[in-house]
Write a protein that holds these residues in place. Structure first.
Motif, PDB file in Angstrom:
ATOM      1  N   GLU A 102       5.921  34.245   6.469  1.00  0.00           N
ATOM      2  CA  GLU A 102       5.762  33.072   6.961  1.00  0.00           C
ATOM      3  C   GLU A 102       6.008  32.018   5.758  1.00  0.00           C
ATOM      4  OE1 GLU A 102       3.716  29.805  10.041  1.00  0.00           O
ATOM      5  OE2 GLU A 102       2.841  31.693   9.540  1.00  0.00           O
ATOM      6  N   VAL A 103       6.860  30.998   5.875  1.00  0.00           N
ATOM      7  CA  VAL A 103       6.851  30.186   4.691  1.00  0.00           C
ATOM      8  C   VAL A 103       5.965  29.029   5.058  1.00  0.00           C
ATOM      9  CG1 VAL A 103       8.549  28.399   3.642  1.00  0.00           C
ATOM     10  CG2 VAL A 103       9.338  30.501   4.116  1.00  0.00           C
ATOM     11  N   THR A 104       5.081  28.724   4.054  1.00  0.00           N
ATOM     12  CA  THR A 104       4.039  27.630   4.296  1.00  0.00           C
ATOM     13  C   THR A 104       4.495  26.132   3.861  1.00  0.00           C
ATOM     14  OG1 THR A 104       2.859  28.220   2.436  1.00  0.00           O
ATOM     15  CG2 THR A 104       2.034  29.206   4.667  1.00  0.00           C
ATOM     16  N   SER A 105       5.243  26.163   2.689  1.00  0.00           N
ATOM     17  CA  SER A 105       5.785  25.139   2.059  1.00  0.00           C
ATOM     18  C   SER A 105       6.805  25.141   1.529  1.00  0.00           C
ATOM     19  CB  SER A 105       4.409  24.445   1.254  1.00  0.00           C
ATOM     20  OG  SER A 105       4.462  25.146   0.261  1.00  0.00           O
ATOM     21  N   MET A 349       5.390  24.488   8.523  1.00  0.00           N
ATOM     22  CA  MET A 349       5.885  24.339   7.340  1.00  0.00           C
ATOM     23  C   MET A 349       5.706  22.843   6.589  1.00  0.00           C
ATOM     24  SD  MET A 349       9.276  25.857   5.729  1.00  0.00           S
ATOM     25  CE  MET A 349      10.454  24.584   6.269  1.00  0.00           C
ATOM     26  N   LYS A 350       5.231  22.731   5.495  1.00  0.00           N
ATOM     27  CA  LYS A 350       5.114  21.445   4.805  1.00  0.00           C
ATOM     28  C   LYS A 350       6.319  21.397   3.758  1.00  0.00           C
ATOM     29  CE  LYS A 350       2.609  18.415   1.979  1.00  0.00           C
ATOM     30  NZ  LYS A 350       1.250  18.094   1.057  1.00  0.00           N
ATOM     31  N   VAL A 351       7.122  20.172   3.960  1.00  0.00           N
ATOM     32  CA  VAL A 351       8.329  20.129   3.236  1.00  0.00           C
ATOM     33  C   VAL A 351       8.355  18.736   2.528  1.00  0.00           C
ATOM     34  CG1 VAL A 351      10.967  19.913   3.219  1.00  0.00           C
ATOM     35  CG2 VAL A 351       9.956  21.217   4.944  1.00  0.00           C
ATOM     36  N   THR A 352       8.311  19.039   1.122  1.00  0.00           N
ATOM     37  CA  THR A 352       8.309  17.883  -0.017  1.00  0.00           C
ATOM     38  C   THR A 352       9.769  17.623  -0.564  1.00  0.00           C
ATOM     39  OG1 THR A 352       5.972  18.350  -0.200  1.00  0.00           O
ATOM     40  CG2 THR A 352       7.010  16.690  -1.641  1.00  0.00           C
ATOM     41  N   GLY A 353      10.081  16.420  -0.445  1.00  0.00           N
ATOM     42  CA  GLY A 353      11.422  16.201  -1.133  1.00  0.00           C
ATOM     43  C   GLY A 353      11.309  15.338  -2.313  1.00  0.00           C
ATOM     44  N   ALA A 354      12.370  14.663  -2.772  1.00  0.00           N
ATOM     45  CA  ALA A 354      12.299  13.785  -3.962  1.00  0.00           C
ATOM     46  C   ALA A 354      11.237  12.974  -4.231  1.00  0.00           C
ATOM     47  CB  ALA A 354      13.612  13.105  -4.221  1.00  0.00           C
ATOM     48  N   GLY A 355      10.545  12.635  -5.365  1.00  0.00           N
ATOM     49  CA  GLY A 355       9.578  11.774  -5.523  1.00  0.00           C
ATOM     50  C   GLY A 355       8.246  12.024  -4.810  1.00  0.00           C
ATOM     51  N   GLY A 356       8.069  13.195  -4.401  1.00  0.00           N
ATOM     52  CA  GLY A 356       6.831  13.701  -3.744  1.00  0.00           C
ATOM     53  C   GLY A 356       6.852  13.083  -2.276  1.00  0.00           C
ATOM     54  N   LEU A 357       8.044  12.718  -1.819  1.00  0.00           N
ATOM     55  CA  LEU A 357       8.013  12.417  -0.153  1.00  0.00           C
ATOM     56  C   LEU A 357       8.060  13.626   0.714  1.00  0.00           C
ATOM     57  CD1 LEU A 357       8.461   9.980   1.890  1.00  0.00           C
ATOM     58  CD2 LEU A 357      10.776  10.575   1.545  1.00  0.00           C
ATOM     59  N   LEU A 359       8.111  15.469   4.545  1.00  0.00           N
ATOM     60  CA  LEU A 359       9.016  15.256   5.643  1.00  0.00           C
ATOM     61  C   LEU A 359       8.113  14.460   6.759  1.00  0.00           C
ATOM     62  CD1 LEU A 359      11.948  15.631   6.384  1.00  0.00           C
ATOM     63  CD2 LEU A 359      10.977  17.885   7.611  1.00  0.00           C
ATOM     64  N   ASP A 360       6.837  14.773   6.978  1.00  0.00           N
ATOM     65  CA  ASP A 360       6.000  13.829   7.803  1.00  0.00           C
ATOM     66  C   ASP A 360       6.172  12.578   7.564  1.00  0.00           C
ATOM     67  OD1 ASP A 360       5.383  16.165   9.235  1.00  0.00           O
ATOM     68  OD2 ASP A 360       3.618  16.351   8.132  1.00  0.00           O
ATOM     69  N   GLU A 361       5.956  12.257   6.109  1.00  0.00           N
ATOM     70  CA  GLU A 361       6.046  10.800   5.768  1.00  0.00           C
ATOM     71  C   GLU A 361       7.461  10.022   6.018  1.00  0.00           C
ATOM     72  OE1 GLU A 361       2.984  11.046   2.044  1.00  0.00           O
ATOM     73  OE2 GLU A 361       5.036  11.208   1.608  1.00  0.00           O
ATOM     74  N   ALA A 362       8.671  10.771   5.842  1.00  0.00           N
ATOM     75  CA  ALA A 362       9.805  10.415   6.164  1.00  0.00           C
ATOM     76  C   ALA A 362      10.117  10.011   7.532  1.00  0.00           C
ATOM     77  CB  ALA A 362      11.036  11.355   5.455  1.00  0.00           C
ATOM     78  N   TRP A 363       9.537  10.784   8.577  1.00  0.00           N
ATOM     79  CA  TRP A 363       9.595  10.656   9.891  1.00  0.00           C
ATOM     80  C   TRP A 363       8.541  10.067  10.614  1.00  0.00           C
ATOM     81  CZ3 TRP A 363      11.692  16.314  11.230  1.00  0.00           C
ATOM     82  CH2 TRP A 363      13.204  16.283  10.818  1.00  0.00           C
ATOM     83  N   PHE A 378      15.930  14.450   0.595  1.00  0.00           N
ATOM     84  CA  PHE A 378      15.692  15.726   0.687  1.00  0.00           C
ATOM     85  C   PHE A 378      16.764  16.624  -0.014  1.00  0.00           C
ATOM     86  CE2 PHE A 378      12.332  13.763   3.212  1.00  0.00           C
ATOM     87  CZ  PHE A 378      11.295  14.384   2.888  1.00  0.00           C
ATOM     88  N   PRO A 379      17.023  16.704  -1.348  1.00  0.00           N
ATOM     89  CA  PRO A 379      18.134  17.224  -1.772  1.00  0.00           C
ATOM     90  C   PRO A 379      18.178  18.703  -1.762  1.00  0.00           C
ATOM     91  CG  PRO A 379      16.879  15.905  -3.483  1.00  0.00           C
ATOM     92  CD  PRO A 379      15.996  16.007  -2.406  1.00  0.00           C
ATOM     93  N   ASN A 380      19.515  19.121  -1.153  1.00  0.00           N
ATOM     94  CA  ASN A 380      19.694  20.719  -1.125  1.00  0.00           C
ATOM     95  C   ASN A 380      18.903  21.225   0.070  1.00  0.00           C
ATOM     96  OD1 ASN A 380      21.873  20.364  -2.976  1.00  0.00           O
ATOM     97  ND2 ASN A 380      20.782  22.040  -4.370  1.00  0.00           N
ATOM     98  N   PHE A 381      18.155  20.318   1.086  1.00  0.00           N
ATOM     99  CA  PHE A 381      17.643  20.698   2.161  1.00  0.00           C
ATOM    100  C   PHE A 381      18.062  20.466   3.373  1.00  0.00           C
ATOM    101  CE2 PHE A 381      14.245  20.073   5.656  1.00  0.00           C
ATOM    102  CZ  PHE A 381      13.921  21.180   5.351  1.00  0.00           C
ATOM    103  N   PHE A 382      18.553  21.603   4.140  1.00  0.00           N
ATOM    104  CA  PHE A 382      19.520  21.231   5.155  1.00  0.00           C
ATOM    105  C   PHE A 382      18.650  22.079   6.544  1.00  0.00           C
ATOM    106  CE2 PHE A 382      21.968  21.377   1.402  1.00  0.00           C
ATOM    107  CZ  PHE A 382      22.396  20.197   1.554  1.00  0.00           C
TER     108      PHE A 382
END
Length: 506
Positions: A102-105, A349-357, A359-363, A378-382
């Motif tokens: 399992e991927v956790t982050s 799974m926790k996803v963190t994008g550019a500048g420490g943002l 996905l939960d914060e983005a949404w 979220f560069p190169n995250f699809f």
């Protein structure tokens, strides 16, 4: 790039192996992470009695991997599971899959690249991360008062207890939920002559469709491509006659009026008793919720061994369920066919994008995505079959064919330029505005359904198949922010977090 693009794919269900096939053909370095022990995703998890795909089997195959083992026009779940597992084996994808992992982050580093952290604490580095986690994955299970007091067995439909002897007719079952899973389970148990109580808080529209066995001549025809193509055309023409055209849900008019009449007549034909029929008649028009397909539910539920209860669950007792009217229904097994959190996406799974943002914060103010495949910052995250994918109207293989074709062209750009890409806020907003403008005319906006979210635009695709395909025809880099990546093959890192905006029309 001096080395192949490194891609992490989270999930080895239908979406994951579909993408894996194309990554392998392109020569990329990829790993599929699967938390279960086998390929299949939801088709590996769900093993309940009566499970079958609710679109024509031929439309559920990958266009580049036709199957010929099918027994039914709407395939049983175990055959879909075999198809996906056999496909992964035949295409030599198994060596690329890490099972029971399992991927956790997943964390983007602003000097370039993703760090994927696994459940055991180990980590791996990738250029691209793709969430192929599916949308029917996280079970929704009610928690009524007294739930822990029940002395029998209870489980979610996706966690079927196979130690139960289905030949034992002394066991009394309760099935809670009226979606496709609940309908299929009640039909299967009822046909076996078992005692089943079906709790129906809100009746839903169903389409009565026979599920014939494939005849020998059909199997022969489907092995000859020109004949198979003609067969599929005939089936498509027949499907329009029975299911209506694809626009009746999208725009009001005579086609929608005709489908409303057709569903009402279907219910009248299936349930002659006007009192019972009134109880089974939904309060909203057809098309608000996903329409379950069934060959025999209405007939089975009128058998003496099947007991429809038009009520929700008020509380539970040691020996059964107390309904909203205070009546106790004594049962031995409770099946929670209460569906899934369709908005869970890749959670937990926790996803963190550019500048420490994150996905939960983005949404936080509502789920947003560009064409169901990417999120700003979220560069190169699809994503595959992500927010606003046409899970309400198109088959998964059709959706994937459009999405993956687009992403593979974008991956080629990533490999060539060495940059990372994320959708711009402007392109995402234009897409969401278009969706929001179309929604009021659709049946999806006429009532509550699992497409809705608490804030923001309802997560649904309110357009046609042709429009879905068209939006992926052309890859315009003006829809993306480019993030220069400084760490490549041992290159030194430097701080760079701001995207570079490509020229229009590039």
């Amino acid at each position: 790039m001096a080395r192949p693009l490194r891609v992490a794919v989270v999930g080895a269900g239908m979406s994951g192996v579909f993408l894996g096939y194309h990554l392998k053909k392109a020569g990329y370095d990829f790993t599929l992470y699967e938390k279960r022990s086998a390929v299949g995703g939801t088709w590996d998890a769900n093993t309940y009695p009566g499970l079958h795909v609710d679109v024509l089997t031929r439309n559920y195959e990958f266009p580049f991997a036709r199957g010929h083992h099918w027994t039914k026009h709407y395939a049983p779940g175990k055959e879909v599971r075999f198809y996906l597992q056999d496909f992964a084996q035949q295409q030599q994808l198994i060596p690329h899959i890490r099972f029971n992992t399992e991927v956790t982050s997943a964390e983007w580093h602003d000097d370039g690249g993703w760090t994927v952290t696994l459940h055991d604490g180990s980590q791996a580095e990738f250029d691209v991360v793709v969430a192929a986690t599916g949308f029917l994955r996280v079970p929704r299970v009610p928690d009524p008062p007294g739930k822990d007091d029940f002395t029998g067995r209870q489980f979610h439909s996706s966690q079927w207890d196979h130690t139960i002897d289905l030949k034992d007719k002394s066991i009394r079952y309760a099935v809670v939920g009226t979606g496709s899973s609940g309908v299929q389970i009640v039909s299967a148990l009822g046909r076996m002559g078992l005692d089943v109580t079906h709790f129906i808080r809100s009746p839903q529209w169903m389409q009565v469709k026979p599920n014939p066995t494939y005849k020998w001549w059909e199997k022969a025809v489907l092995r000859v491509p020109p004949l198979a193509k003609r067969y599929d055309q005939k089936m498509a023409e027949r499907r329009i006659k029975t299911d209506g055209n694809e626009t009746w849900r999208l725009v009001p008019g005579p086609d929608r009026d005709e489908m409303n009449r057709r569903f009402a007549k279907m219910l009248e034909d299936e349930i002659p008793d006007p009192v019972l029929r009134a109880k089974f008649t939904p309060s909203e028009p057809p098309g608000v919720k996903r329409i379950a397909k069934t060959p025999d539910y209405y007939r089975v539920v009128q058998q003496p061994n099947v007991h429809p209860v038009f009520s929700g669950v008020q509380q539970m007792a040691p020996n059964g369920i107390v309904d909203d009217q205070g009546h106790l229904h004594e049962v031995d097994v409770i099946v929670w066919a209460t569906g899934f959190d369709a908005h869970a996406y890749m959670k937990p799974m926790k996803v963190t994008g550019a500048g420490g943002l994150t996905l939960d914060e983005a949404w936080r103010d509502g789920v947003e995505a560009f064409r169901a495949i990417g999120v700003p910052r979220f560069p190169n995250f699809f994503l595959l079959c992500g927010p606003f994918a046409p899970i309400n109207s198109l088959t998964i293989p059709t959706t994937l064919a459009h999405e993956v074709g687009y992403l593979m062209r974008l991956f080629a750009v990533i490999a060539q330029t060495g940059n990372a890409y994320a959708p711009t806020q402007e392109a995402t907003r234009r897409f969401l505005d278009e969706v929001e403008a179309a929604l009021p005319n659709t049946t999806f906006a006429a009532g509550d359904n699992w497409y809705s979210q608490r804030v923001g635009t309802p997560i649904i695709w309110p357009f046609t198949k042709a429009k879905h395909e068209q939006q992926y025809k052309t890859l315009s880099l003006s829809d993306f922010d480019a993030y220069p990546v400084s760490v490549r093959d041992g290159a030194s890192a430097h701080d760079q977090v701001m995207p570079v905006h490509p020229r229009r029309g590039s």
